[in-house]
Design an enzyme around this catalytic site. Structure first.
Site, PDB file in Angstrom:
ATOM      1  CG  HIS A 168      -0.179   0.289   2.582  1.00 46.10           C
ATOM      2  ND1 HIS A 168      -0.141  -1.302   3.099  1.00 46.10           N
ATOM      3  CD2 HIS A 168      -0.171   1.047   2.880  1.00 46.10           C
ATOM      4  CE1 HIS A 168       0.056  -0.274   4.367  1.00 46.10           C
ATOM      5  NE2 HIS A 168       0.278   1.537   4.219  1.00 46.10           N
TER       6      HIS A 168
ATOM      7  CG  ASP B 286      -0.041  -3.770   2.782  1.00 46.39           C
ATOM      8  OD1 ASP B 286       0.735  -3.700   1.682  1.00 46.39           O
ATOM      9  OD2 ASP B 286      -0.852  -3.379   3.603  1.00 46.39           O
TER      10      ASP B 286
ATOM     11  CB  SER C 167       2.789   0.886   6.069  1.00 45.29           C
ATOM     12  OG  SER C 167       1.481   1.424   6.955  1.00 45.29           O
TER      13      SER C 167
END
Length: 399
Positions: A132, A163, A247
């Site tokens: 993402h 992801d 992230s």
């Protein structure tokens, strides 16, 4: 008799004299003996003692060791540039009219539009981050190293199931890069100390937070704030602070090994973050390294995971496992012709109960297969036509 008594008296007298002599010598030389014993003890301590390292010292050493391998991912894109102008407006043709402010587009300009984290896994510049973070195929990506050096990167692969994305520095390197190795995420224990490092808020590079493993094998639904979401299974829960921008950064053990990839936080809660387990991510890296793309093994079935409610409502003889089913109105076959499952005789309504001894109770079939490799032979325990049996098949590349 008298002679025996004399001998005994002499022996007793000799023993007494010997004891007194030894006691006297010991008393006189007591300081020398004590010094010798202390010296001997010290010599043993010096030869066997291992320097004590506190957990805090180990944390500092580990962070210094891995920091050069943690990068900030920078996202740039051509965005419209707007300018204000004034338009003359005179609807009645009198009094000179008046001006109205307007806005119009005047070309584009490359600007930084976001950021995330990543970490280097090879000395030639292969990098792991979240999918993402690099989802925009129209954007350009670069990485900023801890020493301030910046490099353009290309996206080698975006994982269709996890992801995860793999990047590669596309510019010539002056020297080999520091990289981080993967650790054993399958042996993690609750309470184990872990370290999260990343580009917090896409502003504070290489921010460090320390916590513990709060939970294992969690299942979560992660959203990106833009309407898309995905189901993530078997993730690691930690109370190490994971903020927006973290992230794609590493979750590390005290040895400096990657045990997870930071992926999500829980909204409305403090100190609840999640990371993808390293043993799954490592398989993705190895696939890209070997084949240049992410290759998934498959057995070739469509399925529904069972639970007590589904089993009870549909009179199914098992409350767990993967029920092989067709595509319904789409007429997609339950077992793909020519697939590994087809070759060993699996059919619609077969229930896959376990793979290599791992029962499919609280874990999805796809999650178990992610940890396997193309060409690997696996053993299934299935329930077919009322009979439980074992079958072996060789995994093939997903079509």
């Amino acid at each position: 008799m008298k002679t025996d008594m004399n001998v005994a008296q002499v022996a007793l007298l000799s023993s007494g004299i010997t004891f007194l002599l030894l006691f006297g010598i010991g008393f006189i030389a007591r300081q020398e003996i004590a010094a010798y014993l202390v010296q001997t003890d010290n010599s043993v301590a010096e030869s066997t003692n291992v320097p004590f390292v506190s957990e805090n010292d180990q944390l500092i050493e580990t962070i210094e060791q891995v920091n050069p391998a943690v990068v900030s991912v920078v996202i740039t894109k051509d965005v419209p540039v707007y300018e204000r102008y004034y338009e003359q407006y005179n609807p009645f043709g009198m009094f000179g009219g008046f001006t109205v402010p307007r806005v119009r587009e005047n070309g584009t300009q490359e600007r930084e539009v976001g950021g995330g984290s990543g970490f280097i896994v090879s000395n030639d510049g292969m990098i792991v981050t979240n999918k993402h973070v690099v989802r925009d195929t129209d954007a350009r990506y670069s990485v900023l190293l801890n020493d301030g050096a910046s490099y353009d990167v290309e996206v080698l692969a975006r994982d269709p199931q996890l992801d995860i994305a793999i990047l590669k520095i596309s510019e010539p390197l002056q020297t080999a890069l520091t990289y981080i190795g993967f650790g054993d995420s399958e042996s993690l224990k609750q309470g184990q100390t872990v370290i999260a490092i990343g580009n917090a808020l896409a502003e504070f590079r290489n921010s460090v937070s320390v916590g513990v493993v709060s939970g294992l094998a969690r299942s979560i639904t992660a959203g990106d704030g833009m309407g898309s979401s995905e189901q993530l299974d078997q993730v690691i829960q930690t109370d190490a602070a994971i903020n927006p921008g973290n992230s794609g950064g590493p979750l590390l053990n005290l040895k400096g090994e990657v045990v997870g990839v930071n992926v999500a936080t829980s909204r409305g809660a403090d100190n609840i973050g999640f990371a993808l387990p390293a043993h799954v991510v490592e398989g993705v890296v190895e696939s890209v390294r070997k084949y240049g793309e992410i290759i998934r093994p498959y057995i070739g079935v469509r399925y529904v995971m069972l639970n007590e409610r589904i089993a009870e409502n549909n009179d199914i003889p098992s409350t767990y496992g993967a029920l092989v089913v067709g595509g319904g109105s789409t007429q997609e076959p339950a077992v793909i012709p020519g697939s590994p499952a087809d070759k060993v005789g699996l059919t619609e309504n077969t229930i896959i109960l376990a793979i290599d001894g791992v029962e499919l109770r609280d874990i999805d079939l796809a999650t178990v297969l992610r940890a396997k490799s193309v060409g690997e032979e696996i053993r299934l325990r299935v329930l077919q036509n009322g009979d439980e049996k074992s079958v072996s098949l060789t995994l093939e590349k997903a079509r």
